[in-house]
Design a protein around this motif. Structure first.
Motif, mmCIF file in Angstrom:
data_model
loop_
_atom_site.group_PDB
_atom_site.id
_atom_site.type_symbol
_atom_site.label_atom_id
_atom_site.label_comp_id
_atom_site.label_asym_id
_atom_site.label_seq_id
_atom_site.Cartn_x
_atom_site.Cartn_y
_atom_site.Cartn_z
ATOM 1 N N ASN A 31 0.729 -1.225 -0.050
ATOM 2 C CA ASN A 31 -0.002 0.029 -0.021
ATOM 3 C C ASN A 31 0.940 1.270 0.091
ATOM 4 O OD1 ASN A 31 -1.525 1.804 0.448
ATOM 5 N ND2 ASN A 31 -2.779 1.035 2.117
ATOM 6 N N THR A 32 0.976 1.961 -1.157
ATOM 7 C CA THR A 32 1.999 2.845 -1.104
ATOM 8 C C THR A 32 1.798 4.323 -0.406
ATOM 9 O OG1 THR A 32 0.678 3.802 -3.192
ATOM 10 C CG2 THR A 32 2.636 2.350 -3.521
ATOM 11 N N SER A 33 0.456 4.348 0.012
ATOM 12 C CA SER A 33 0.157 5.188 1.210
ATOM 13 C C SER A 33 0.985 5.277 2.237
ATOM 14 C CB SER A 33 -1.090 5.332 1.550
ATOM 15 O OG SER A 33 -1.562 4.302 2.203
ATOM 16 N N ASN A 34 1.745 3.964 2.639
ATOM 17 C CA ASN A 34 2.459 3.963 3.846
ATOM 18 C C ASN A 34 3.764 4.365 3.446
ATOM 19 O OD1 ASN A 34 0.360 2.774 5.716
ATOM 20 N ND2 ASN A 34 0.669 1.046 4.413
ATOM 21 N N ILE A 35 4.327 4.205 2.353
ATOM 22 C CA ILE A 35 5.423 4.958 1.994
ATOM 23 C C ILE A 35 5.379 6.344 1.756
ATOM 24 C CG2 ILE A 35 7.216 5.032 0.038
ATOM 25 C CD1 ILE A 35 6.574 2.020 -0.601
ATOM 26 N N GLN A 36 4.247 6.677 1.261
ATOM 27 C CA GLN A 36 3.975 8.437 1.068
ATOM 28 C C GLN A 36 4.083 9.125 2.588
ATOM 29 O OE1 GLN A 36 0.137 9.116 -0.778
ATOM 30 N NE2 GLN A 36 1.042 11.272 -1.194
ATOM 31 N N LYS A 37 3.479 8.510 3.581
ATOM 32 C CA LYS A 37 3.444 9.037 4.677
ATOM 33 C C LYS A 37 4.971 9.159 5.261
ATOM 34 C CE LYS A 37 -0.575 6.535 6.494
ATOM 35 N NZ LYS A 37 -1.103 5.573 7.306
ATOM 36 N N ILE A 38 5.739 8.402 5.043
ATOM 37 C CA ILE A 38 7.434 8.574 5.323
ATOM 38 C C ILE A 38 7.924 9.546 4.353
ATOM 39 C CG2 ILE A 38 9.554 7.381 5.388
ATOM 40 C CD1 ILE A 38 8.033 4.842 5.718
ATOM 41 N N ALA A 39 7.670 9.602 3.110
ATOM 42 C CA ALA A 39 8.022 10.760 2.170
ATOM 43 C C ALA A 39 7.772 12.307 2.476
ATOM 44 C CB ALA A 39 7.809 10.363 0.636
ATOM 45 N N THR A 40 6.465 12.128 2.948
ATOM 46 C CA THR A 40 6.053 13.406 3.382
ATOM 47 C C THR A 40 6.639 14.075 4.846
ATOM 48 O OG1 THR A 40 3.684 12.746 2.588
ATOM 49 C CG2 THR A 40 3.711 14.992 3.950
ATOM 50 N N GLU A 41 6.964 13.201 5.591
ATOM 51 C CA GLU A 41 7.518 13.510 6.837
ATOM 52 C C GLU A 41 8.888 13.721 6.911
ATOM 53 O OE1 GLU A 41 5.774 14.830 9.623
ATOM 54 O OE2 GLU A 41 4.033 14.396 8.721
ATOM 55 N N LEU A 42 9.624 12.906 5.920
ATOM 56 C CA LEU A 42 11.054 13.058 5.883
ATOM 57 C C LEU A 42 11.568 13.612 4.534
ATOM 58 C CD1 LEU A 42 12.123 9.322 7.407
ATOM 59 C CD2 LEU A 42 11.912 12.002 8.730
ATOM 60 N N ASP A 43 12.885 13.891 4.213
ATOM 61 C CA ASP A 43 12.929 14.437 2.953
ATOM 62 C C ASP A 43 13.052 13.297 1.905
ATOM 63 O OD1 ASP A 43 14.212 15.465 0.786
ATOM 64 O OD2 ASP A 43 15.970 16.533 1.752
ATOM 65 N N PRO A 44 12.189 13.225 0.936
ATOM 66 C CA PRO A 44 12.316 12.266 0.016
ATOM 67 C C PRO A 44 13.520 12.203 -1.056
ATOM 68 C CG PRO A 44 10.939 13.920 -0.895
ATOM 69 C CD PRO A 44 11.402 14.217 0.529
ATOM 70 N N ASN A 45 14.457 12.971 -0.809
ATOM 71 C CA ASN A 45 15.662 12.819 -1.476
ATOM 72 C C ASN A 45 16.538 12.146 -0.902
ATOM 73 O OD1 ASN A 45 14.791 14.312 -3.915
ATOM 74 N ND2 ASN A 45 14.888 16.228 -2.842
ATOM 75 N N LYS A 46 16.397 12.197 0.578
ATOM 76 C CA LYS A 46 17.412 11.333 1.403
ATOM 77 C C LYS A 46 17.289 9.949 1.252
ATOM 78 C CE LYS A 46 18.895 15.282 4.140
ATOM 79 N NZ LYS A 46 19.242 15.708 5.588
ATOM 80 N N ILE A 47 15.947 9.410 0.846
ATOM 81 C CA ILE A 47 15.685 8.252 1.010
ATOM 82 C C ILE A 47 16.000 7.355 -0.186
ATOM 83 C CG2 ILE A 47 13.364 6.540 1.264
ATOM 84 C CD1 ILE A 47 12.322 9.102 2.679
#
Length: 332
Positions: A57-73
């Protein structure tokens, strides 16, 4: 300094030659991962997707990408069809996650090279094209056509031969409206049967769409990871010790990804107790136990499988009798 969040592929990540300031191992809710690292300084987070609870469920990844810098992931994906599909990857791109890979060399590259939207924009364009083509496949299915994919899980589990035997039996029900599509190979041609087509991974959906009069389409998926064009997928496992041991050494978490799938033990000599033991150890159910068969003859086990998959629920009463030829060597 970098951080690692690992789970199924932790052994690979632990062997990386990079500076690591913090490493955790296990399965976590996306909120937990955010709470641990939101106020933690790091250069890159190497995030094993299987460490995220319900990562499909990509929404669970989106929660992380929203709160943390996605460029660092750096999202380290498992090598499974679900997360290798254009639909899944294009969802990552939409949420701004551009750094993802399913191999350790890709992780090493992304530690020093950030992907931009331009690098992954092609996935969105491809997904739009796939959606348009898949819509046609769905219309075909709604009209009564069944598209069944068959995938070898263990090496040489017998997908091509099984398709040949299924096709021959299904022709007794549907007549000439049974087709077989083989991805990336041409092995079906050696069975000298009609209505077989070979295609590439990229042309699978258009190839299915061209089969306008098909009642059943059997797809030998081979190395095609995206099986979204198939209404059903059968997963073949040859349950011999050598095949299973090799499978587990290659991917020790394979059965985690097969839970709920239609698993067929093919060329199987297992009895009822053996199957129960297999299900207990694999922590998943077996859909069908297929014994070794003589491919040149009609087999009740094939008829039973057709019934289990629901391929005999048809209104078409066209029935074809066998030609009586054993090998059909001179049929061209």
């Amino acid at each position: 300094m970098n951080v690692i969040v690992g789970n199924e592929r932790m052994d690979e990540l632990a062997a990386l030659d990079v500076d690591v300031i913090k490493s955790i191992n296990g399965v976590f809710d996306s909120v937990e991962i955010v709470s641990i690292f939101k106020n933690f300084y790091f250069n890159k987070m190497i995030l094993d997707a299987t460490s995220i609870r319900d990562y499909l469920n990509t929404s669970n990844i989106q929660k992380i990408a929203t709160e943390l810098d996605p460029n660092k992931i750096i999202l380290f994906l498992p090598k499974t069809a679900e997360v290798s599909s254009n639909s899944y990857l294009s969802e990552l791109v939409k949420m701004g996650v551009y750094n993802f890979t399913n191999n350790i060399e890709g992780v090493k590259y992304l530690i020093t090279h950030n992907n931009t939207h331009e690098d992954v924009a092609g996935l969105e364009q491809e997904q739009q094209q796939v959606q348009e083509l898949t819509q046609t496949v769905q219309e075909k299915v709604q009209s009564g056509c069944r598209v069944v994919g068959i995938r070898n899980v263990t090496d040489h589990a017998g997908a091509t031969t099984l398709i040949y035997m299924l096709k021959r039996e299904l022709e007794r029900i549907y007549g000439e409206n049974v087709f077989a599509v083989e991805v990336s190979k041409h092995d079906l041609q050696y069975f000298n049967v009609r209505n077989t087509v070979s295609c590439t991974k990229e042309t699978l959906v258009p190839t299915i769409n061209k089969l306008e009069n098909a009642s059943v389409i059997l797809v030998d998926l081979n190395d095609c990871e995206d099986d979204s064009a198939c209404g059903d997928v059968l997963y073949l496992i040859e349950p011999s010790s050598i095949r299973l041991n090799k499978l587990m050494r290659t991917n020790k978490n394979i059965f985690n990804h097969l839970v709920g799938k239609k698993i067929i033990l093919n060329k199987s000599l297992l009895n009822g107790k053996d199957i129960n033991d297999f299900e207990y150890e694999a922590k998943t159910k077996v859909f069908y136990n297929m014994p070794p068969l003589d491919e040149r003859r009609k087999n009740d086990a094939i008829t039973a499988l057709i019934g289990n998959v629901g391929l005999n629920n048809v209104n078409n009463t066209n029935s074809k009798k066998s030609s009586g030829k054993i090998l059909g060597l001179f049929k061209f």
